[in-house]
Design an enzyme around this catalytic site. Structure first.
Site, PDB file in Angstrom:
ATOM      1  N   SER A   1       0.825  -1.199   0.000  1.00 38.98           N
ATOM      2  CA  SER A   1       0.000   0.000   0.000  1.00 38.98           C
ATOM      3  C   SER A   1       0.866   1.257   0.000  1.00 38.98           C
ATOM      4  O   SER A   1       1.641   1.472  -0.932  1.00 38.98           O
ATOM      5  CB  SER A   1      -0.952  -0.021   1.195  1.00 38.98           C
TER       6      SER A   1
ATOM      7  N   ASP B   1      -0.758   1.433  -4.487  1.00 40.32           N
ATOM      8  CA  ASP B   1      -1.675   0.378  -4.929  1.00 40.32           C
ATOM      9  C   ASP B   1      -3.060   0.904  -5.276  1.00 40.32           C
ATOM     10  O   ASP B   1      -3.983   0.134  -5.518  1.00 40.32           O
ATOM     11  CB  ASP B   1      -1.757  -0.742  -3.895  1.00 40.32           C
TER      12      ASP B   1
END
Length: 558
Positions: free
Chosen positions: A140, A293
């Site tokens: 992330s 992401d």
């Protein structure tokens, strides 16, 4: 087995990949302890950690361990297909391809994207391809030294604790994890590469969320994917909707080193330097950034000639206000509409929802809990999902995805900007209008990083100290304390058991002025996180109050 015994076992194992063996030989004593004192764990957002050698790192061994456990879980439950996505990080492609081969070695069909894709599209692919689960290789918004591994169920939702515990049980039963590897003769027909059919379907679904398609779009948007996965879907959908969007050229290409940005995390100021420079150059009204992401979105707005960066709570409240307002104006009525956010998210969203007659439910931190709420109400039809978001810059407009979706958020936020622009307002004006309706809220957070074994011990000590010696905020009455680990609520001398959420190591203080303070260990990094949400009759007073609270809490959390 202590960390030195684990180290020796890895060092002497014949199956340890040569690249990891070389790294092992160069570790210092302190690095050995940190890499081997524990195993990297599944937490709030799956398994995430520093890349490197050892059981407390993300590497091919620990990824195979997780994948084999997931494969055993799937086979035990008669499930036979998985979609796999990956981001731009170091080793993401290798981890994804190896996971596909290992699943195929276990007789499970693996659909793998042919190149990097954002996390929400992996969630979409699970649903579109009717898979039994999903794997996303990503860390992330973490720094470049990290990678991670997320697991999804057949609805495209990250595994809730009940399912994650079943997978962990399978993982814990594995012997000799260093020997886990794909079979040389696995059935290659069980690995299928996903083509652009899923991309097109996902982009069409994103475009379907628009509420006011015919608004004037006479302004420019500056945008950055921060070297990550969101470039194609965000640019494709914004341009298809008619927006004039210009990307930060130096940050548009995938780059695991994040070479041209100080940080890929939209929660940090460094993520906006490139897009701010571009916005000034092209005179943009709106600036958007996405994390690597593509599940989180950061926002900046031109207001009175200056650019103002909004935080995740403010952006969530703005999106919610626009969605509910637009639906009212369009006469769209839904059965028992409900908005969802988390226990550490500002109460401004709940206030906006109530203003519009919409219910609000709070969940624990982690979008899987919101995704699970979607599943529940999809089955029993008691409520209708209208919006969900977290303070950490992630939201979901329409639940054809069951995770945070920055592509949807970018499109809806651009539409909101166009909507208020035709009224002579900026998004800052719209936020101030919300304050006038429900009160001025200011939300911020800070964290203390506590790495290694000693840091883990200190983190336990901090949480234990606060449990045994509750915070005192001079000048403010504490109405209630909720302990989500002990599942108890304290109101004066009254102690109440509650079971409204799963067990989680979170303490939340409710103050008499409508503010709150929440403290919890991070689920993805070695940090203790503190959330401050303050309410006052002006934004400036709310900011001052938050600074006051921060000084008090910092004396304990350090």
């Amino acid at each position: 087995m202590n960390y030195l015994e684990k180290y020796e076992m890895w060092k002497n194992h014949p199956n340890l990949p040569e690249s990891l063996r070389k790294e092992l030989d160069n570790l210092t004593e302190k690095e050995i302890e940190d890499a081997f004192y524990t195993d990297v764990k599944f937490q709030t957002a799956g398994m995430r950690g520093l890349m490197g050698v050892g059981p407390n790192r993300l590497n091919i061994v620990t990824v195979r361990k997780a994948t084999q456990g997931f494969a055993n879980y799937l086979n035990r439950n008669g499930k036979k297909s998985v979609a796999i996505g990956y981001d731009n990080r170091f080793n993401s492609y290798e981890f994804a391809i190896d996971s596909a081969a290992l699943l195929a070695s276990n007789g499970i069909k693996a659909y793998v994207f042919d190149s990097l894709r954002p996390t929400p599209e992996l969630s979409f692919a699970v649903r579109y391809l009717k898979c039994d689960g999903g794997i996303m290789i990503t860390a992330s918004h973490n720094p470049k030294e990290y990678n991670g591994y997320k697991l999804y169920d057949d609805t495209g939702c990250q595994l809730i604790p009940e399912m994650a515990d079943a997978v962990i049980k399978e993982i814990d039963q594995l012997d000799d994890i260093l020997s886990i590897a794909p079979k040389a003769d696995y059935d290659k027909n069980l690995v299928v590469y996903i083509n652009d059919e899923v991309d097109k379907a996902y982009h069409e679904a994103v475009l379907s969320i628009r509420l006011n398609k015919d608004l004037k779009k006479d302004f420019r948007i500056a945008y950055s994917p921060e070297h990550g996965t969101s470039y194609i879907p965000v640019m494709t959908t914004l341009k298809a909707a008619g927006y004039d969007v210009v990307e930060v050229e130096s940050q548009k290409n995938p780059d695991p080193a994040f070479s041209n940005t100080k940080t890929p995390n939209p929660e940090e100021a460094g993520a906006y330097e490139g897009v701010l420079a571009l916005a000034k150059e092209i005179d943009a009204e709106l600036l958007l950034v996405c994390d690597p992401d593509g599940d989180r979105m950061g926002v900046g707005v031109k207001h009175h000639g200056e650019y103002r960066i909004l935080n995740g709570n403010q952006t969530g409240a703005l999106l919610l206000e626009y969605i509910l307002r637009a639906k009212e104006e369009l006469g769209i009525k839904e059965h028992n509409p409900c908005m969802f956010n988390t226990i550490v998210t500002s109460d401004i969203g709940e206030a906006v929802a109530r203003y519009h007659g919409v219910d609000c439910e709070k969940t624990l931190t982690g979008f899987k809990y919101i995704g699970d709420k979607v599943r529940t109400y999809e089955k029993n039809h008691e409520k209708t999902y209208v919006f969900g978001y977290e303070e950490s810059y992630g939201s979901l407009i329409a639940p054809f995805v069951r995770d945070k979706d920055a592509t949807q958020a970018c499109l809806m936020l651009a539409e909101e900007c166009a909507y208020y622009r035709q009224m002579g307002m900026t998004l800052v004006d719209a936020l101030e209008d919300i304050f006038a309706k429900v009160g001025a809220y200011y939300d911020t957070q800070f964290s203390v990083t506590l790495p290694g074994a000693s840091g883990a011990q200190r983190l336990q000590e901090i949480m234990s100290t606060i449990r045994n010696n509750p915070l005192v905020i001079p000048g403010y009455d504490i109405l209630k304390i909720e302990d989500y680990k002990l599942q108890k609520s304290y109101e004066g001398d009254k102690v109440t058991d509650f079971r409204k959420h799963d067990i989680s190591d979170v303490l939340k203080y409710y103050l008499s002025d409508g503010s709150f303070i929440a403290i919890r260990p991070s689920g993805t990094e070695p940090k203790c996180k503190v959330y401050l949400s303050t309410k006052a009759d002006s934004y400036e007073k709310a900011i001052a109050k938050a600074e006051e609270f921060k000084k008090i809490v910092s004396e304990v959390v350090r």
